[in-house]
Design a protein around this motif. Sequence first.
Motif, PDB file in Angstrom:
ATOM      1  N   LEU A 276      -1.887  -2.486 -10.080  1.00 53.10           N
ATOM      2  CA  LEU A 276      -2.710  -1.972  -8.990  1.00 53.10           C
ATOM      3  C   LEU A 276      -3.932  -2.842  -8.728  1.00 53.10           C
ATOM      4  O   LEU A 276      -4.558  -3.361  -9.651  1.00 53.10           O
ATOM      5  CB  LEU A 276      -3.160  -0.545  -9.311  1.00 53.10           C
ATOM      6  CG  LEU A 276      -2.048   0.480  -9.585  1.00 53.10           C
ATOM      7  CD1 LEU A 276      -2.654   1.846  -9.876  1.00 53.10           C
ATOM      8  CD2 LEU A 276      -1.075   0.557  -8.414  1.00 53.10           C
TER       9      LEU A 276
ATOM     10  N   VAL B 266      -7.428   1.823  -5.969  1.00 56.71           N
ATOM     11  CA  VAL B 266      -7.114   3.250  -6.102  1.00 56.71           C
ATOM     12  C   VAL B 266      -8.194   4.039  -5.375  1.00 56.71           C
ATOM     13  O   VAL B 266      -9.392   3.833  -5.611  1.00 56.71           O
ATOM     14  CB  VAL B 266      -7.078   3.686  -7.586  1.00 56.71           C
ATOM     15  CG1 VAL B 266      -6.818   5.190  -7.686  1.00 56.71           C
ATOM     16  CG2 VAL B 266      -6.027   2.912  -8.359  1.00 56.71           C
TER      17      VAL B 266
ATOM     18  N   THR C  24       0.856  -1.189   0.000  1.00 60.73           N
ATOM     19  CA  THR C  24       0.000   0.000   0.000  1.00 60.73           C
ATOM     20  C   THR C  24       0.888   1.234   0.000  1.00 60.73           C
ATOM     21  O   THR C  24       1.875   1.296   0.739  1.00 60.73           O
ATOM     22  CB  THR C  24      -0.913   0.033   1.241  1.00 60.73           C
ATOM     23  OG1 THR C  24      -1.764  -1.118   1.238  1.00 60.73           O
ATOM     24  CG2 THR C  24      -1.781   1.293   1.242  1.00 60.73           C
TER      25      THR C  24
ATOM     26  N   MET D 201       2.731  -0.738 -11.284  1.00 59.98           N
ATOM     27  CA  MET D 201       1.406  -0.299 -11.732  1.00 59.98           C
ATOM     28  C   MET D 201       0.457  -1.483 -11.834  1.00 59.98           C
ATOM     29  O   MET D 201      -0.583  -1.400 -12.471  1.00 59.98           O
ATOM     30  CB  MET D 201       1.511   0.441 -13.066  1.00 59.98           C
ATOM     31  CG  MET D 201       2.186   1.803 -12.968  1.00 59.98           C
ATOM     32  SD  MET D 201       1.527   2.865 -11.636  1.00 59.98           S
ATOM     33  CE  MET D 201      -0.115   3.225 -12.272  1.00 59.98           C
TER      34      MET D 201
ATOM     35  N   ILE E 138       5.435   3.742  -5.006  1.00 58.43           N
ATOM     36  CA  ILE E 138       4.501   3.084  -5.926  1.00 58.43           C
ATOM     37  C   ILE E 138       5.295   1.952  -6.570  1.00 58.43           C
ATOM     38  O   ILE E 138       5.943   2.124  -7.601  1.00 58.43           O
ATOM     39  CB  ILE E 138       3.964   4.062  -6.990  1.00 58.43           C
ATOM     40  CG1 ILE E 138       3.357   5.293  -6.320  1.00 58.43           C
ATOM     41  CG2 ILE E 138       2.922   3.375  -7.871  1.00 58.43           C
ATOM     42  CD1 ILE E 138       2.939   6.377  -7.288  1.00 58.43           C
TER      43      ILE E 138
ATOM     44  N   LEU F   6      -2.867   3.878  -3.002  1.00 61.51           N
ATOM     45  CA  LEU F   6      -2.787   2.820  -4.001  1.00 61.51           C
ATOM     46  C   LEU F   6      -2.426   1.505  -3.332  1.00 61.51           C
ATOM     47  O   LEU F   6      -1.588   1.472  -2.427  1.00 61.51           O
ATOM     48  CB  LEU F   6      -1.721   3.147  -5.053  1.00 61.51           C
ATOM     49  CG  LEU F   6      -1.848   4.471  -5.805  1.00 61.51           C
ATOM     50  CD1 LEU F   6      -0.625   4.694  -6.696  1.00 61.51           C
ATOM     51  CD2 LEU F   6      -3.121   4.500  -6.639  1.00 61.51           C
ATOM     52  N   THR F   7      -3.044   0.431  -3.772  1.00 69.27           N
ATOM     53  CA  THR F   7      -2.635  -0.907  -3.350  1.00 69.27           C
ATOM     54  C   THR F   7      -2.265  -1.687  -4.600  1.00 69.27           C
ATOM     55  O   THR F   7      -2.826  -1.465  -5.682  1.00 69.27           O
ATOM     56  CB  THR F   7      -3.758  -1.647  -2.596  1.00 69.27           C
ATOM     57  OG1 THR F   7      -4.928  -1.707  -3.425  1.00 69.27           O
ATOM     58  CG2 THR F   7      -4.089  -0.942  -1.299  1.00 69.27           C
ATOM     59  N   GLY F   8      -1.301  -2.576  -4.460  1.00 67.91           N
ATOM     60  CA  GLY F   8      -0.870  -3.326  -5.633  1.00 67.91           C
ATOM     61  C   GLY F   8       0.004  -4.497  -5.260  1.00 67.91           C
ATOM     62  O   GLY F   8       0.164  -4.837  -4.084  1.00 67.91           O
TER      63      GLY F   8
ATOM     64  N   ARG G 201       4.022   6.711 -12.283  1.00 69.00           N
ATOM     65  CA  ARG G 201       4.810   6.022 -11.255  1.00 69.00           C
ATOM     66  C   ARG G 201       6.183   6.666 -11.098  1.00 69.00           C
ATOM     67  O   ARG G 201       6.654   6.905  -9.979  1.00 69.00           O
ATOM     68  CB  ARG G 201       4.960   4.537 -11.616  1.00 69.00           C
ATOM     69  CG  ARG G 201       5.822   3.764 -10.638  1.00 69.00           C
ATOM     70  CD  ARG G 201       5.857   2.272 -10.937  1.00 69.00           C
ATOM     71  NE  ARG G 201       6.770   1.620 -10.012  1.00 69.00           N
ATOM     72  CZ  ARG G 201       7.938   1.077 -10.349  1.00 69.00           C
ATOM     73  NH1 ARG G 201       8.322   1.065 -11.617  1.00 69.00           N
ATOM     74  NH2 ARG G 201       8.716   0.532  -9.436  1.00 69.00           N
TER      75      ARG G 201
ATOM     76  N   ARG H 115      -2.191  -4.577 -15.707  1.00 64.89           N
ATOM     77  CA  ARG H 115      -1.539  -3.384 -15.161  1.00 64.89           C
ATOM     78  C   ARG H 115      -2.271  -2.114 -15.592  1.00 64.89           C
ATOM     79  O   ARG H 115      -2.879  -2.068 -16.657  1.00 64.89           O
ATOM     80  CB  ARG H 115      -0.079  -3.327 -15.626  1.00 64.89           C
ATOM     81  CG  ARG H 115       0.806  -4.334 -14.921  1.00 64.89           C
ATOM     82  CD  ARG H 115       2.192  -4.399 -15.528  1.00 64.89           C
ATOM     83  NE  ARG H 115       3.069  -5.216 -14.699  1.00 64.89           N
ATOM     84  CZ  ARG H 115       3.081  -6.543 -14.710  1.00 64.89           C
ATOM     85  NH1 ARG H 115       2.270  -7.206 -15.521  1.00 64.89           N
ATOM     86  NH2 ARG H 115       3.901  -7.216 -13.922  1.00 64.89           N
ATOM     87  N   THR H 116      -2.140  -1.091 -14.768  1.00 65.53           N
ATOM     88  CA  THR H 116      -2.750   0.192 -15.087  1.00 65.53           C
ATOM     89  C   THR H 116      -1.873   0.926 -16.092  1.00 65.53           C
ATOM     90  O   THR H 116      -0.731   1.278 -15.787  1.00 65.53           O
ATOM     91  CB  THR H 116      -2.913   1.047 -13.815  1.00 65.53           C
ATOM     92  OG1 THR H 116      -3.797   0.371 -12.919  1.00 65.53           O
ATOM     93  CG2 THR H 116      -3.469   2.422 -14.149  1.00 65.53           C
TER      94      THR H 116
END
Length: 317
Positions: free
Chosen positions: A261, A264, A195, A259, A256, A273-275, A248, A231-232
């Motif tokens: 993610l 959001v 996070t 991406m 970060i 952001l979590t990923g 990023r 991916r974003t």
Amino acid sequence: MRKCCLSVLALVLVMAFLALGCQPAKKPDVTNRERKYDSEPTISLYDNETGQKKQMKLEEYIAGVVAAEMEPSWPVNALAAQAILARTFTMENIESGRVKKLHGTDVSTSVEESQAYDPSRITENVRQAVQKTRGEVITYNGRYIKAWFSASNGGKTASAAEGLAYFKTPTPYIKANMNDPASIQNTLPEIRQWTATIPGARVREAVKSISGKDPGPLTSAAIAKKGPSGRTVQLKINNTVVGGPAFRLAAGSTEIRSMFLTGVSVQGGNLVLTGKGYGHGVGMSQWGAKNMAEKGISPEDIIRFYFKDIRIEKLYP
């Protein structure tokens, strides 16, 4: 009359032939295989901190790169796979002349210009790995590949376009959208799931630097577009859409982590952001290489797992 015309025609043909003969011959499309060395090359290194330049053998430089780019206590075969990538990256970088234009040397100690370099971290494992793959580079159709890698792809690889927004040259040798469970197994908790809380002011500046437009105070955020691996590739901040990889880098690639993610949101004026994973996810996963190496997989086969239709060639004995 006919004889005169024939004479004129002959003269024209001779002049045309001479003109063509005077044109410089086109340079042949030289491939890497035609550039093999009889012995290990010596390269020049620019130290970005001290401004000093020095000469060193290529393998000595590669050891310092591997030690800086990967945990030096990791298995030899993982470090050896990293060495093949580092050597390939170095040769491609030298061939491009990028650092030569900046500092008059082949490589530098800057991550932005070359690769990380820290000879103080060299271990016996690193030395064994470099020696084990001495001179080995990766080529595709006779040319050095873009030797990309990241810490962890989060369980699925990305294309250069998706992970790096790279469109300059074709990279058909990258295995994209491929499941890679080894990349996420036995990794650190903060790589499996993370996070990041980014201050609204920094988000605003990042978006402005990318788009040239001030999005205003942060009020909303959402994923605008995902790539094939999930991916974003585009993020919407307020009413402004920016590229995921660019955001990023601009907002902080350490916090970060990728991406890839999974969430959001905007909380208390901050972007949350979590990923999963760490890095762009293109090419080799270092954690994947580690887990494969622990199973006895060779460095060359680790490379072939992440890159297709390639050749691993030995440039010098």
